[in-house]
Design a protein around this motif. Structure first.
Motif, mmCIF file in Angstrom:
data_model
loop_
_atom_site.group_PDB
_atom_site.id
_atom_site.type_symbol
_atom_site.label_atom_id
_atom_site.label_comp_id
_atom_site.label_asym_id
_atom_site.label_seq_id
_atom_site.Cartn_x
_atom_site.Cartn_y
_atom_site.Cartn_z
ATOM 1 N N GLU A 28 -5.823 5.432 8.659
ATOM 2 C CA GLU A 28 -5.565 6.609 7.822
ATOM 3 C C GLU A 28 -4.949 6.211 6.486
ATOM 4 N N TYR A 29 -3.948 5.333 6.507
ATOM 5 C CA TYR A 29 -3.316 4.912 5.253
ATOM 6 C C TYR A 29 -4.241 4.023 4.424
ATOM 7 N N ILE A 30 -5.027 3.196 5.077
ATOM 8 C CA ILE A 30 -5.998 2.361 4.366
ATOM 9 C C ILE A 30 -6.998 3.253 3.628
ATOM 10 N N LYS A 31 -7.428 4.310 4.285
ATOM 11 C CA LYS A 31 -8.385 5.246 3.688
ATOM 12 C C LYS A 31 -7.788 5.950 2.463
ATOM 13 N N ARG A 32 -6.489 6.186 2.472
ATOM 14 C CA ARG A 32 -5.817 6.889 1.373
ATOM 15 C C ARG A 32 -5.564 6.010 0.146
ATOM 16 N N MET A 33 -5.634 4.703 0.315
ATOM 17 C CA MET A 33 -5.347 3.802 -0.801
ATOM 18 C C MET A 33 -6.395 3.990 -1.900
ATOM 19 N N PRO A 34 -5.972 3.865 -3.169
ATOM 20 C CA PRO A 34 -6.938 4.018 -4.258
ATOM 21 C C PRO A 34 -7.963 2.883 -4.258
ATOM 22 N N ARG A 35 -9.144 3.180 -4.795
ATOM 23 C CA ARG A 35 -10.229 2.187 -4.824
ATOM 24 C C ARG A 35 -9.832 0.901 -5.523
#
Length: 156
Positions: A22-29
């Motif tokens: 979940e946190y990995i997915k939220r990180m900016p590109r």
């Protein structure tokens, strides 16, 4: 710039993997985060030094391509969220890919600790390794939220 958590250990419980995802997915590109699992050495009749030396070899191989190494250790710098965000902003300006190293059950080889660019701790409490992964993912997301002035982090 990219971030990675190099964690010595076995596959974490599903709830840890889900939380990290979940946190990995939220990180900016422009600041992707990955978790790299590093196989722990099988214990057998090996000494602690032998275990750490074998894991050090695996960690060094996994660290190829990372210009900055940050070791997590109970004796590392204790950073409040704002200070972690400031360091993250500086690392982003410098541009080098950054790896955070979480050792196995016996810790991290002393030589590898000495060679790290920085040493930080997540807590004064002793944390299970899987929980340290999840906590670090959340704190990196929180730090980039502070850098970007996103309202995720609220200080009272």
């Amino acid at each position: 710039m990219k971030l990675a958590i190099l964690a010595v250990g076995h596959k974490p419980p599903a709830w840890v993997a889900q939380g990290c995802a979940e946190y990995i997915k939220r990180m900016p590109r422009e600041l992707p985060l990955a978790i790299v699992e590093v196989k722990p050495e099988s214990r057998g009749s090996k000494t602690r030094e032998q275990l750490l030396a074998a894991e050090k070899t695996r960690l060094r191989a996994a660290l190829q391509g990372y210009g900055r190494v940050v070791v997590l250790d109970e004796r590392g710098d204790d950073l409040p969220t704002r200070q972690l965000a400031q360091r993250l902003a500086g690392w982003m300006r410098a541009g080098a890919a950054t790896a955070f190293v979480i050792g196995g059950a016996d810790g991290i080889d002393d030589e590898l600790k000495r060679q790290a660019d920085e040493t930080i701790r997540l807590s004064s409490l002793t944390l299970p390794h899987a929980l340290a992964r999840l906590l670090l993912c959340e704190q990196l997301y929180r730090a980039i939220s502070v850098v970007r002035q996103h309202p995720y982090h609220r200080e009272g």
